[in-house]
Design a protein around this motif. Structure first.
Motif, PDB file in Angstrom:
ATOM      1  N   GLY A   1       3.823   0.562   1.288  1.00 54.29           N
ATOM      2  CA  GLY A   1       2.692  -0.148   1.884  1.00 54.29           C
ATOM      3  C   GLY A   1       2.364   0.447   3.229  1.00 54.29           C
ATOM      4  O   GLY A   1       3.178   1.172   3.822  1.00 54.29           O
TER       5      GLY A   1
ATOM      6  N   GLN B   1       0.722  -6.956  -5.408  1.00 56.78           N
ATOM      7  CA  GLN B   1       0.527  -7.613  -4.108  1.00 56.78           C
ATOM      8  C   GLN B   1      -0.065  -8.997  -4.359  1.00 56.78           C
ATOM      9  O   GLN B   1      -1.279  -9.168  -4.424  1.00 56.78           O
ATOM     10  CB  GLN B   1      -0.398  -6.802  -3.200  1.00 56.78           C
ATOM     11  CG  GLN B   1      -0.457  -7.353  -1.780  1.00 56.78           C
ATOM     12  CD  GLN B   1      -1.525  -6.677  -0.949  1.00 56.78           C
ATOM     13  OE1 GLN B   1      -2.713  -6.824  -1.200  1.00 56.78           O
ATOM     14  NE2 GLN B   1      -1.115  -5.917   0.056  1.00 56.78           N
TER      15      GLN B   1
ATOM     16  N   TYR C   1       8.291  -5.716   2.941  1.00 58.13           N
ATOM     17  CA  TYR C   1       7.994  -4.479   2.212  1.00 58.13           C
ATOM     18  C   TYR C   1       9.029  -3.413   2.544  1.00 58.13           C
ATOM     19  O   TYR C   1       9.532  -2.704   1.659  1.00 58.13           O
ATOM     20  CB  TYR C   1       6.609  -3.955   2.598  1.00 58.13           C
ATOM     21  CG  TYR C   1       5.439  -4.567   1.873  1.00 58.13           C
ATOM     22  CD1 TYR C   1       5.463  -5.882   1.413  1.00 58.13           C
ATOM     23  CD2 TYR C   1       4.271  -3.836   1.680  1.00 58.13           C
ATOM     24  CE1 TYR C   1       4.378  -6.438   0.777  1.00 58.13           C
ATOM     25  CE2 TYR C   1       3.175  -4.381   1.030  1.00 58.13           C
ATOM     26  CZ  TYR C   1       3.231  -5.683   0.588  1.00 58.13           C
ATOM     27  OH  TYR C   1       2.143  -6.233  -0.043  1.00 58.13           O
TER      28      TYR C   1
ATOM     29  N   TYR D   1       5.147  -7.323   6.058  1.00 56.52           N
ATOM     30  CA  TYR D   1       5.362  -5.875   6.169  1.00 56.52           C
ATOM     31  C   TYR D   1       6.851  -5.578   6.322  1.00 56.52           C
ATOM     32  O   TYR D   1       7.379  -4.610   5.727  1.00 56.52           O
ATOM     33  CB  TYR D   1       4.585  -5.314   7.349  1.00 56.52           C
ATOM     34  CG  TYR D   1       4.719  -3.819   7.517  1.00 56.52           C
ATOM     35  CD1 TYR D   1       4.519  -2.950   6.431  1.00 56.52           C
ATOM     36  CD2 TYR D   1       5.055  -3.259   8.742  1.00 56.52           C
ATOM     37  CE1 TYR D   1       4.644  -1.575   6.578  1.00 56.52           C
ATOM     38  CE2 TYR D   1       5.169  -1.887   8.902  1.00 56.52           C
ATOM     39  CZ  TYR D   1       4.971  -1.049   7.820  1.00 56.52           C
ATOM     40  OH  TYR D   1       5.094   0.312   7.965  1.00 56.52           O
TER      41      TYR D   1
ATOM     42  N   SER E   1      -1.694  -2.870   3.253  1.00 49.81           N
ATOM     43  CA  SER E   1      -2.174  -2.398   1.956  1.00 49.81           C
ATOM     44  C   SER E   1      -1.019  -2.047   1.038  1.00 49.81           C
ATOM     45  O   SER E   1       0.060  -1.645   1.480  1.00 49.81           O
ATOM     46  CB  SER E   1      -3.076  -1.172   2.125  1.00 49.81           C
ATOM     47  OG  SER E   1      -2.318  -0.037   2.505  1.00 49.81           O
ATOM     48  N   MET E   2      -1.257  -2.222  -0.263  1.00 49.74           N
ATOM     49  CA  MET E   2      -0.375  -1.729  -1.312  1.00 49.74           C
ATOM     50  C   MET E   2      -1.204  -0.710  -2.083  1.00 49.74           C
ATOM     51  O   MET E   2      -2.253  -1.042  -2.640  1.00 49.74           O
ATOM     52  CB  MET E   2       0.101  -2.868  -2.213  1.00 49.74           C
ATOM     53  CG  MET E   2       1.210  -2.466  -3.176  1.00 49.74           C
ATOM     54  SD  MET E   2       1.838  -3.868  -4.163  1.00 49.74           S
ATOM     55  CE  MET E   2       2.804  -4.754  -2.948  1.00 49.74           C
TER      56      MET E   2
ATOM     57  N   ASP F   1      -6.771   0.319  -3.707  1.00 41.83           N
ATOM     58  CA  ASP F   1      -5.748  -0.303  -2.874  1.00 41.83           C
ATOM     59  C   ASP F   1      -5.971  -1.812  -2.830  1.00 41.83           C
ATOM     60  O   ASP F   1      -7.102  -2.296  -2.830  1.00 41.83           O
ATOM     61  CB  ASP F   1      -5.800   0.246  -1.447  1.00 41.83           C
ATOM     62  CG  ASP F   1      -5.392   1.707  -1.367  1.00 41.83           C
ATOM     63  OD1 ASP F   1      -4.901   2.234  -2.379  1.00 41.83           O
ATOM     64  OD2 ASP F   1      -5.584   2.313  -0.301  1.00 41.83           O
TER      65      ASP F   1
END
Length: 501
Positions: A153, A77, A146, A143, A170-171, A125
């Protein structure tokens, strides 16, 4: 509360790293790797592991350069990057970028676990969070990227931390670690497997031919099949990397806080950038607070950046003590993707790895694997993506035009700047550009009252360097070269020291 007097970085615990000799003879080997950070160590380790003769050479001690001033996050990330990569490179290459960095994390995690490296490797994370509407829009686009790329994520609207965040992305299961013990393991393995390591050995020139060779500043020659330049800035002159990279400085403080931090590695989606994570050092927990990025040599008084981070930490977490502070200096390519591979077309025995932006820990493993594969003649699925000869009309053309204009502006500005300050006005531990007999000079008065005076003209392309009060350095605003207060080169592209007066 006063900031510590001098910048420090506790990553550079040299006691954890063995000392290696300076090169004092001509050397013949199969592969030469230049650079004492994690990229050079990883490349040399992978080559030695294949039973090949390799020599690692570094101008400083191991971890003496950029790697020694890291926040030590290992993650795919890289801020908000995937929406941008899709726009410029397409979905396939954006997916390759993620896979390369996810694979690097997996490699480092497996290596630390398999060999029991006591490098404080912790899974956490990585989270990008927004505090304003502008950041929220960027976060939603990331997002969506992703989801297109199949990156695991999670998008959520609340945080347990006191950031005033409106959204977060978050990843999962990224990591943080301590690079010094990890580097010590790689170094010991290189030697155990028959490789050689030489510290305080500065490379001067690369020579092409049937076999490649590099000469050191001490006049020794290393002859080999191929050379990988893994130093902060490439030591060789060809490839116009000074025009294809720009240097950015950012700042970190390590604080002791009463706040009960719940874990996680955080970075803002909007400006001003703030990076937050926890670290355990000396048996106690500290928070690393980073941010305040600007082009090297072009910031305000650099002490002010540390002060701004201190105020943010006080307002957000509370500060009992500032234990450490340091600045980081990163190179950024025109399209934000690192240059890793053959340094220029038609020279298959010279390779390079540079332009990591601010994600050097993960990229070190990406680059180590890619460089080793290319030197061994093996295929690597990421060679085209990171190849230094690539050119994307968008954004490369726009970025090059912008950077060229920026360099021209600062070149002229430095030449026309009128300075009234006199060296006699400098107090202890104070530096500034001054005018002596009508000439622009740089002066620094140390703690003992000794005055150090240099010619501020950068020895790379003639721009005027600026005083960095936070690090006690002279920084070039055009191409990011950095010099000590008495003119010695710290980072290129400059090779020669500033003139002493």
């Amino acid at each position: 509360m006063q900031l510590p007097e001098y910048p420090e970085s506790y990553w550079r615990r040299t006691a954890e790293l063995p000392a290696f000799p300076r090169l004092t003879r001509d050397l013949e080997t199969e592969f030469a790797v230049v650079g004492g950070g994690l990229t050079g160590l990883t490349t040399a380790y992978l080559l030695a592991k294949e039973g090949r003769r390799v020599a690692l050479l570094t101008a400083d001690r191991l971890l003496g350069g950029t790697t020694g001033y890291t926040t030590a996050k290992i993650t795919a990330q890289h801020d908000l990057i995937y929406d941008e990569l899709i726009a410029h490179f397409g979905e396939d290459k954006a997916r390759l970028y993620y896979e390369a960095n996810a694979g690097a994390l997996a490699f480092m995690r497996a290596l630390a676990a398999e060999h029991g490296i006591a490098c404080d490797f912790v899974d956490e994370d990585a989270v990008v969070y927004a505090t304003r509407e502008e950041g929220l829009h960027k976060l939603d686009k990331e997002y969506a990227a992703y989801q297109k790329l199949g990156i695991p994520g999670e998008r959520y609207d609340t945080l347990t931390l006191p950031f005033g965040a409106t959204a977060a992305l978050s990843m999962k299961r990224q990591a943080r670690f301590h690079p010094a013990p990890y580097a010590a393991f790689l170094a010991s393995e290189i030697v155990r497997l028959g490789g050689e390591i030489f510290e305080e050995t500065t490379m001067d020139k690369f020579h092409d031919g049937e076999r490649a060779s590099v000469t050191t500043k001490d006049g020794y020659t290393v002859t080999c099949d191929s050379v990988a330049a893994c130093s902060h800035f490439p030591f060789f002159d060809n490839g116009f990397y000074f025009a294809r990279l720009h240097a950015e400085s950012s700042y970190v403080i390590a604080i002791k806080s009463p706040y009960d931090y719940p874990g996680g590695m955080y970075i803002t989606a909007n400006e001003p950038k703030r990076s937050i994570r926890e670290v355990t050092y000396g048996g106690e927990k500290l928070l690393l607070i980073g941010g305040e990025s600007h082009k090297t040599g072009q910031g305000e008084c650099t002490i002010a950046h540390y002060e701004t981070l201190k105020r943010f930490a006080e307002d957000t977490f509370g500060v009992e003590e500032i234990r450490y502070r340091w600045s980081t200096h990163d190179l950024v390519s025109t399209d934000k993707v690192p240059y890793i591979g053959y340094a220029r077309e038609g020279t298959p025995n010279l390779l390079v790895a540079t332009g990591y932006r601010k994600w050097g820990m993960t990229t070190s493993a990406v680059a180590g694997r890619l460089l080793a594969d290319l030197m061994l003649g093996w295929d690597n699925p990421y060679a085209e993506l990171f190849g230094p000869s690539r050119f994307q009309a968008d954004p490369d053309m726009g970025t090059l035009a912008k950077e060229t204009g920026d360099v021209a502006y600062h070149f002229v500005k430095g030449k026309l700047e009128w300075l009234k300050k006199d060296p006699d006005e400098l107090g202890l531990d104070e530096g500034a550009a001054v005018r002596i007999h009508g000439r622009r000079c740089g002066a620094y008065r140390d703690h003992e009252g000794k005055l150090h005076v240099v010619d501020t003209t950068c020895t790379h392309m003639g721009c005027e360097t600026e005083w960095n009060a936070g690090d006690r350095t002279w920084d070039c605003p055009c191409h990011g070269s950095r010099f000590t207060f008495d003119g010695e080169v710290m980072h290129g592209p400059a090779k020669k020291p500033l003139g002493r007066l």
